[in-house]
Scaffold this motif. Structure first.
Motif, PDB file in Angstrom:
ATOM      1  N   PRO A  96       0.804  -1.225   0.000  1.00  0.00           N
ATOM      2  CA  PRO A  96       0.000   0.000   0.000  1.00  0.00           C
ATOM      3  C   PRO A  96       0.835   1.272   0.000  1.00  0.00           C
ATOM      4  N   ALA A  97       1.905   1.305   0.803  1.00  0.00           N
ATOM      5  CA  ALA A  97       2.753   2.495   0.859  1.00  0.00           C
ATOM      6  C   ALA A  97       3.503   2.701  -0.448  1.00  0.00           C
ATOM      7  N   VAL A  98       3.926   1.607  -1.074  1.00  0.00           N
ATOM      8  CA  VAL A  98       4.570   1.715  -2.388  1.00  0.00           C
ATOM      9  C   VAL A  98       3.592   2.303  -3.399  1.00  0.00           C
ATOM     10  N   GLY A  99       2.360   1.810  -3.384  1.00  0.00           N
ATOM     11  CA  GLY A  99       1.345   2.332  -4.293  1.00  0.00           C
ATOM     12  C   GLY A  99       1.104   3.817  -4.100  1.00  0.00           C
ATOM     13  N   LYS A 100       1.057   4.262  -2.851  1.00  0.00           N
ATOM     14  CA  LYS A 100       0.858   5.691  -2.574  1.00  0.00           C
ATOM     15  C   LYS A 100       2.039   6.517  -3.062  1.00  0.00           C
ATOM     16  N   ALA A 101       3.252   6.017  -2.818  1.00  0.00           N
ATOM     17  CA  ALA A 101       4.438   6.754  -3.241  1.00  0.00           C
ATOM     18  C   ALA A 101       4.511   6.848  -4.760  1.00  0.00           C
ATOM     19  N   ALA A 102       4.171   5.762  -5.453  1.00  0.00           N
ATOM     20  CA  ALA A 102       4.194   5.771  -6.913  1.00  0.00           C
ATOM     21  C   ALA A 102       3.128   6.716  -7.464  1.00  0.00           C
ATOM     22  N   ALA A 103       1.926   6.665  -6.891  1.00  0.00           N
ATOM     23  CA  ALA A 103       0.845   7.539  -7.352  1.00  0.00           C
ATOM     24  C   ALA A 103       1.203   9.009  -7.132  1.00  0.00           C
ATOM     25  N   LYS A 104       1.805   9.318  -5.997  1.00  0.00           N
ATOM     26  CA  LYS A 104       2.202  10.694  -5.705  1.00  0.00           C
ATOM     27  C   LYS A 104       3.249  11.182  -6.698  1.00  0.00           C
ATOM     28  N   LEU A 105       4.181  10.321  -7.034  1.00  0.00           N
ATOM     29  CA  LEU A 105       5.234  10.700  -7.981  1.00  0.00           C
ATOM     30  C   LEU A 105       4.647  10.951  -9.365  1.00  0.00           C
ATOM     31  N   LEU A 106       3.701  10.109  -9.763  1.00  0.00           N
ATOM     32  CA  LEU A 106       3.101  10.265 -11.082  1.00  0.00           C
ATOM     33  C   LEU A 106       2.215  11.504 -11.152  1.00  0.00           C
ATOM     34  N   GLN A 107       1.606  11.858 -10.023  1.00  0.00           N
ATOM     35  CA  GLN A 107       0.733  13.034  -9.987  1.00  0.00           C
ATOM     36  C   GLN A 107       1.505  14.345 -10.069  1.00  0.00           C
ATOM     37  N   SER A 108       2.775  14.326  -9.704  1.00  0.00           N
ATOM     38  CA  SER A 108       3.568  15.552  -9.634  1.00  0.00           C
ATOM     39  C   SER A 108       4.736  15.466 -10.605  1.00  0.00           C
ATOM     40  N   PRO A 109       4.561  15.956 -11.836  1.00  0.00           N
ATOM     41  CA  PRO A 109       5.615  15.830 -12.851  1.00  0.00           C
ATOM     42  C   PRO A 109       6.961  16.401 -12.441  1.00  0.00           C
ATOM     43  N   SER A 110       6.959  17.389 -11.562  1.00  0.00           N
ATOM     44  CA  SER A 110       8.227  18.006 -11.159  1.00  0.00           C
ATOM     45  C   SER A 110       8.861  17.324  -9.948  1.00  0.00           C
TER      46      SER A 110
END
Length: 410
Positions: free
Chosen positions: A375-389
């Motif tokens: 779950p934490a990996v999924g959140k970290a990946a989603a956050k990274l994809l949401q923020s291009p910078s």
């Protein structure tokens, strides 16, 4: 019409769900395609779905299939990581998601058995684990030998100086957990497709994927969470940075009516003694008492590796079992499993952008300890994809993954 769980899982096991097929023509292509329906891919797909994205999850064989690193029977969930506080935080964060997923299921996905970790000496790892877990308000006990012998007389405590008991943690039922997560992901609007993806090709941006069946899949973003196959999809980018090792697991049958090796009498456990780390589980759901050596095994190819255990490995585990759990000295072997770890050079996970395509993420290198962190990996990946910078966290960056296998994180 509402499908039953059996109908949804049956559809995933045979042909793509109708909604997941509509990626051409007038239907809108998914915003994001996640390749790999193991624990990292499934949780990343779910976390992206929660942001409102139209997400399609793709796997060549099926969620947590028999050759996946997320397949098999059970995984420990624990928070003890020495001074690596980030992983302790991820374990605690993920536990809440696992408990929510397990709630109201016909069969539990999480068994709150506790995890008991044995130490033969004082160490920075033990001290750091205890201090970090206490700082995170996790129920953790340090237990001395006299109390260990009183509470768990079925264990021979020879050589053990103390143990740490993580009361909040225990066992995750691996394959069942991932299958349930994917089923809920589909129920809540995600789509799933069974397809084999070919190594991606693109220019400055990745626009589509090709399947082995000749289909073209379009999306605006891509996540590749392909476990031991990540290096095959990206031989130049990942290649020698991924080390796939054979891991052997053994299940032994306690005597009829013997409850000493089942919950609640027996927790999950890890035994640090010398240079060796053994771990295992109580007799969960009557499958047997699980024992495994955490040493990294031989390098293998996940496509061609026959899942056969080695007689020498069994002999080593039997010798250990007879010493540490004497009541199981002559227990018959009831089942064996062979899986794999997909290791980074030092054991740190990978959650980073593809170096050529900013709209593509690489997620993986679970390194034998990653399942619990799904779950934490999924959140970290989603956050990274949401923020291009945004940049990946330092420990998760591809640049930090070397070509020499030198494990550090446990």
């Amino acid at each position: 019409m509402k499908l039953t769980k059996r109908e949804v899982l049956g559809a995933m096991a045979t042909v793509p769900l109708a909604a997941s097929c509509a990626t051409t023509g007038t239907a809108r292509a998914p915003d994001t395609i996640v390749v790999g329906a193991g624990v990292f891919g499934a949780w990343t797909a779910e976390m992206l779905r929660r942001t409102g994205r139209k997400v399609e999850l793709v796997d060549a064989w099926g969620p947590a299939h028999a050759r996946a690193s997320s397949g098999g029977e059970s995984r420990l969930t624990r928070a003890g990581y020495g001074t690596s506080r980030r992983y302790s935080e991820m374990a605690a964060e993920s536990l809440e998601e696992w408990k929510r997923l397990s709630k109201d299921q016909d069969l539990p996905l999480f068994h709150n058995a506790g995890v008991l970790v044995f130490f033969d000496q004082e160490s920075e790892y033990a001290t750091g684990s205890y201090q970090t877990m206490r700082a995170l308000n996790l129920r953790t006990e340090r237990i001395e030998p006299e109390e260990l012998r009183r509470r768990w007389p079925q264990i021979d405590w020879s050589g053990v100086k103390f143990a740490l008991l993580e009361n909040d943690f225990g066992a995750l039922m691996a394959r069942r957990s991932v299958a349930t997560l994917v089923e809920q992901f589909v129920r809540n609007g995600g789509t799933y497709r069974k397809a084999a993806i070919l190594p991606p090709k693109g220019g400055e941006r990745l626009d589509s994927l090709q399947t082995a069946a000749g289909e073209t899949l379009y999306a605006g973003e891509f996540v590749f969470a392909c476990g031991p196959w990540l290096g095959k999809l990206f031989p130049e980018v990942i290649g020698k940075r991924l080390f796939v090792t054979k891991q052997e697991i053994f299940f032994f049958r306690p005597q009829a009516g013997d409850t000493r090796y089942s919950m609640p009498a027996m927790p999950g456990w890890i035994d640090f003694f010398g240079e060796t780390v053994m771990y295992g589980f109580p007799d969960l759901e009557s499958r047997g008492f699980k024992v495994a050596n955490d040493v990294h095994g031989a390098y293998v190819d996940p496509d061609t590796n026959d899942r056969l255990t080695d007689a020498t490995s069994l002999a080593q585990v039997r010798a250990y079992l007879g010493q540490r759990f004497p009541g199981l000295k002559d227990a018959p072997l009831s089942e064996t499993r062979v899986c794999q770890y997909e290791n980074s050079s030092n054991g740190d996970l990978l959650i980073d952008r593809h170096p050529q395509w900013a709209n593509a993420l690489l997620v993986g290198m679970g390194s034998g300890h990653g399942f619990k962190h799904g779950p934490a990996v999924g959140k970290a990946a989603a956050k990274l994809l949401q923020s291009p910078s945004a940049e990946a966290e330092p420990i998760f960056r591809l640049a930090g993954k070397a070509e020499k296998h030198d494990r550090f994180v446990h």
